[in-house]
Each structure stands twice: as C-alpha cells, then as structure tokens.
Write a protein that holds these residues in place. Sequence first.
Motif, mmCIF file in Angstrom:
data_model
loop_
_atom_site.group_PDB
_atom_site.id
_atom_site.type_symbol
_atom_site.label_atom_id
_atom_site.label_comp_id
_atom_site.label_asym_id
_atom_site.label_seq_id
_atom_site.Cartn_x
_atom_site.Cartn_y
_atom_site.Cartn_z
ATOM 1 N N UNK A 1 0.562 -1.203 0.140
ATOM 2 C CA UNK A 1 0.249 0.157 -0.271
ATOM 3 C C UNK A 1 0.752 1.127 -0.448
ATOM 4 N N UNK A 2 2.219 1.044 0.182
ATOM 5 C CA UNK A 2 2.616 2.519 0.232
ATOM 6 C C UNK A 2 3.481 2.783 -0.950
ATOM 7 N N UNK A 3 2.525 1.662 -1.961
ATOM 8 C CA UNK A 3 3.754 2.242 -2.952
ATOM 9 C C UNK A 3 2.094 2.559 -4.113
ATOM 10 N N UNK A 4 1.346 2.418 -3.343
ATOM 11 C CA UNK A 4 -0.263 2.671 -4.162
ATOM 12 C C UNK A 4 -0.322 4.384 -4.344
ATOM 13 N N UNK A 5 -0.520 4.969 -4.815
ATOM 14 C CA UNK A 5 -1.069 6.612 -5.204
ATOM 15 C C UNK A 5 -2.030 6.859 -4.112
ATOM 16 N N UNK A 6 -2.147 8.380 -4.427
ATOM 17 C CA UNK A 6 -3.053 9.133 -3.678
ATOM 18 C C UNK A 6 -4.625 9.084 -4.035
ATOM 19 N N UNK A 7 -5.013 8.847 -5.577
ATOM 20 C CA UNK A 7 -6.295 8.806 -5.943
ATOM 21 C C UNK A 7 -6.440 7.446 -5.878
ATOM 22 N N UNK A 8 -6.085 6.628 -5.747
ATOM 23 C CA UNK A 8 -6.499 4.879 -5.306
ATOM 24 C C UNK A 8 -7.535 4.895 -4.533
ATOM 25 N N UNK A 9 -9.025 4.168 -4.210
ATOM 26 C CA UNK A 9 -10.028 4.031 -4.080
ATOM 27 C C UNK A 9 -9.801 2.722 -2.817
ATOM 28 N N UNK A 10 -9.073 2.930 -1.834
ATOM 29 C CA UNK A 10 -9.134 1.507 -1.162
ATOM 30 C C UNK A 10 -9.924 1.049 -0.989
ATOM 31 N N UNK A 11 -11.033 0.966 -0.353
ATOM 32 C CA UNK A 11 -12.055 0.373 -0.209
ATOM 33 C C UNK A 11 -12.379 -0.404 -2.296
ATOM 34 N N UNK A 12 -11.849 -0.327 -2.921
ATOM 35 C CA UNK A 12 -12.269 -1.044 -4.336
ATOM 36 C C UNK A 12 -10.872 -1.659 -4.395
ATOM 37 N N UNK A 13 -9.641 -1.456 -4.153
ATOM 38 C CA UNK A 13 -8.811 -2.332 -4.677
ATOM 39 C C UNK A 13 -9.377 -3.580 -3.610
ATOM 40 N N UNK A 14 -9.356 -3.209 -1.849
ATOM 41 C CA UNK A 14 -9.479 -4.536 -0.978
ATOM 42 C C UNK A 14 -9.993 -5.081 -0.641
ATOM 43 N N UNK A 15 -11.107 -4.685 -1.733
ATOM 44 C CA UNK A 15 -12.428 -5.538 -2.435
ATOM 45 C C UNK A 15 -12.185 -6.631 -3.292
ATOM 46 N N UNK A 16 -11.012 -5.848 -4.153
ATOM 47 C CA UNK A 16 -10.887 -6.829 -5.343
ATOM 48 C C UNK A 16 -10.291 -8.062 -4.742
ATOM 49 N N UNK A 17 -9.052 -7.601 -4.279
ATOM 50 C CA UNK A 17 -7.669 -8.738 -3.596
ATOM 51 C C UNK A 17 -8.735 -10.051 -2.622
ATOM 52 N N UNK A 18 -10.111 -8.970 -2.068
ATOM 53 C CA UNK A 18 -10.628 -9.822 -1.358
ATOM 54 C C UNK A 18 -11.622 -11.143 -2.454
ATOM 55 N N UNK A 19 -11.994 -10.462 -3.435
ATOM 56 C CA UNK A 19 -12.973 -11.777 -3.878
ATOM 57 C C UNK A 19 -12.576 -12.752 -4.790
ATOM 58 N N UNK A 20 -11.219 -11.900 -5.313
ATOM 59 C CA UNK A 20 -9.667 -12.442 -6.352
ATOM 60 C C UNK A 20 -9.848 -13.860 -5.017
ATOM 61 N N UNK A 21 -9.123 -13.600 -3.974
ATOM 62 C CA UNK A 21 -8.722 -14.661 -3.475
ATOM 63 C C UNK A 21 -10.028 -16.054 -2.659
ATOM 64 N N UNK A 22 -10.566 -15.419 -2.537
ATOM 65 C CA UNK A 22 -11.872 -16.038 -2.438
ATOM 66 C C UNK A 22 -12.183 -16.694 -3.787
ATOM 67 N N UNK A 23 -12.821 -16.188 -4.826
ATOM 68 C CA UNK A 23 -12.619 -16.935 -5.692
ATOM 69 C C UNK A 23 -11.718 -17.974 -5.970
ATOM 70 N N UNK A 24 -9.948 -17.672 -5.676
ATOM 71 C CA UNK A 24 -9.547 -18.532 -6.518
ATOM 72 C C UNK A 24 -8.824 -19.864 -5.350
ATOM 73 N N UNK A 25 -9.623 -19.657 -4.176
ATOM 74 C CA UNK A 25 -9.570 -20.894 -3.554
ATOM 75 C C UNK A 25 -11.282 -21.678 -3.172
#
Length: 451
Positions: free
Chosen positions: A237-261
């Motif tokens: 996250x320290x490499x993530x730009x200030x404009x990035x939407x943290x809610x969306x990137x977190x959800x995107x990651x969690x959903x991908x992870x769940x889907x893969x599992x």
Amino acid sequence: MSQREHFGSRFAVIAAMAGSAVGLGNIWRFPYILGENGGAAFILVYIAASLILVLPIFYAESIIGRRARSDTYGAMKKLAPGTHWHWVGLLTVISPLLLLSYYSVVGGWSVEYLFKSLSFSFTDVPAEEIPGFFGHFISSPWQPVLTHTAFMAMVTGIVLGGVKKGIEKFSKVAMPLLFVLILVIMVYSLTLPGAFKGVEYLVKPDFSRLTADACAAALGQAFFSLSLGVGTILTYSSYVKKEENLLVSGLGTAVSDLLFALIAAFAVMPAVFAAGIQPGGGPGLVFETLPFIFHKMGEGMPVVTTLISAVFFVAILAAALTSAISMLEVGVTFLADEKGMPRRRATLLLAFLCWAVGILCSLSFGPLADVKVLGLSFFDFLDGLCSDWLLPLGGLVFTLFVGWKLSKADVRDEFTNGGTVNVRLFGVVYFLMRFVAPVGILVVFATNLLM
Ligand code: PFF
C-alpha cells in the motif's frame, strides 16, 4: 520521498495484491485444511471470517501503508512518534521472512512436480505408485533442498527487478494466466465420473463437524490467504497512489482470493472423490493425489497426462512466486527505507537468510525428522507459529493501531481520499476495525490457548 516507486494503475495494484494473496494458501493449503475440517460448513465460516474479521484488517494495513509511505517499522514510527508502536512494526518485518523460509520449501515441491510432469515420470509407472513419490521425495536429504534453492533463486531474481519492472510486470502476466489454468483444471475435474460426491461435500454443510478448532483454522487460513498481519499489504500500500480507492482495491483483492480458493477446492475435491481418496489427506493432498488422478484421466494417453499435470504445476508455481516475492519485499523495503541499504544488497542478504532457515524446514521431513520443537517438526512448528499466532497477532496490532491510536479524522481522510469517496461506508469499516476484528481475533487466541 518523491522518488518512491508507485504501482502504475489500479489493475497493477490489484494484480500485485491479489498476486500476494493468491498462492499456495489457496491451491495447496485451502483444499486440505477444508478436507480436515469438514467441508461445506468450514467454507461458510471461512467466507464470514474473511469478510467480517479479516477484510477490515486489510483496510487497516492499507491505511497505515499509504498514509506513511513507508515500511512497517518506519510507518509506525512516523504515525506514532515517541511511542513504542514501531517495535511491533519490527515484528512484522521478521514474520514474513520466517513465513518465506518454509513457504519456499513447498514452492520447491511444485518445481519438482513440474519437472516430474515434463519428464514423463508420472506416465512411466503404474498410477498406484504415484502417491508414494511424495513421501520419498520430501524425505530425501538433497532433492527438496535443491528445488527450494531453485525456487528461492526465482523469487530473488524477481525482487531484484524492483517494484515496477519486477513485481508489477510479473504479477500482471501471471495472475490472469493462473486464473485461466485453474479454471481449465476445474472444468476437467468436474466432468470426471464420481465427481458429484466431491461437489456435494463442498456445498452441503454438516454443522455437527464444525468445532471451535475448525473455526480457529478458518480464521488462520483467512489471514494466511489474504497475506495479512505480516506487513505485506501495508508495504504494497505504500506504493499505491493517493487517488486510488482503497475500498475497491481491497474488495478486488479479497474477492479474487476467495474466488481462487473456491475454484481450487472445486478443482481438487471432485477429483479426490472421483478417485475414492480421503479428503482429509493433509499437506500431501495436492501432491499425492492429483498426479495420480491425472494419470488415471489420461490412461493410455501419456501426452494428455503430461499436459494436464504440467499446466497444474505451472499454475501452482506461478501462484507461489507472486506470493513469495511479496514476503521478501517487506524486509527489503525495511532495510532500504530504514537502513539506507541498496535494494540489491538487501534482497540478496534476506534471501540468503530465508534460504538457510528453509533448508532446516526441508530437512525436517528427512534427516532432521526426529528433531522436534515443542513436539513438532521444524516445518510444522514454523507453519503453526506463523499462521496460528504471528499473523493474527500482527493483524490485531494493525487494527488496534488504526482503530485506537490514529485519530479518526486521519483514518477517515486516508480511507475516503480526503472525503471524496466511500464516505458513507466509512462508519461501518471503522466500526469493524475498532471493535469487531480485535474482539474476534482475541476470541480465537483464547480458543487456541484453551484447546
Ligand atoms: N497469501 C499467500 C497464500 O495464500 O499463499 C501466503 C502469504 C503471502 C502470506 C504473503 C503472507 C504474506 F505476507
């Protein structure tokens, strides 16, 4: 500070974070932990734990990392100057390195199995002999050490490439490829005769098998799978730009992870049932049973068996690499940010240390099998220490830090990008970070201690 690297796009952020999250935890660990803990009911608890207890910690790490733009130790020093919080930050520099030491051993197993697939080792023998390969291989004093070394060399090479040219570039190619590969295996597995029983096992919950132990395992697995509590998500996250939407990137990651599992479970379990194998087969499940099943599937057609198993082990290897690089990156960022050490030197030094500890883990299946730490082999000890204790402990610290140490105004400012996004949802996420996640983790710790 202005020279700090950034991920280039939202896709890059999610690919790198999902790359860290999706790994051996999804394909190797999830199916066997699920098999040991009763199937469908475990999946339900796992999904609930991921979304209610673990996702808020993802946000806590993202908030700290992007706000401070620093490594785990430096971030806490910056955001809570004059306090002792940074010592806990130091803990989360050490835990991913411990994790990497044994993770790399399993990564090495996938290197070996890919090699075995490509050299027709699975087709030159009767199918019944294949499950025995695993025990024979992991107990060898040199073979798994060699493959662990090969895996570690690949990880080192990618991290040496840097954030943008190494991690981002590799993740952007590997993640979509992995998704396609694992889907192919799932479709194949679902079409096997007898696969239905496996599907039933995954969708029909039997709550009588849901013990407190199984719930603790679900939480530990959720932490492991989302790469939380060890500063990885904080560092990325320290490499993530200030404009990035943290809610969306977190959800995107969690959903991908769940889907893969879930896809991995639907790829593995139907095949396990189709072959009449016990689902609670332990860490060897994927390595012992799948090549056996691939052999059966391609009976008389060695090229088919070779192709399917090679595809599968390439997928595992790619998933393991994108996760392993994120573990190493935490320590590299720490040494570069705090000690001013050149990235190259930091990478080589830490990789060497992990490699050395990994050798002990590897040998604990063979020559060092009788050396026990608290009654466990060195490998099992490190795995238990990390997933049952260090990861949840790190998660607890991060969520307490954001929920109780940082000011609410700062947390809101970071999460909502200065009040421009996710303003309505902030209250819910803040409540989960402040109360629900810490209490949930403490309950699991208490359960672990009492069991
Ligand atoms: N999430 C990874 C997996 O599921 O294999 C494991 C992991 C990666 C844990 C990175 C922790 C971490 F920092």
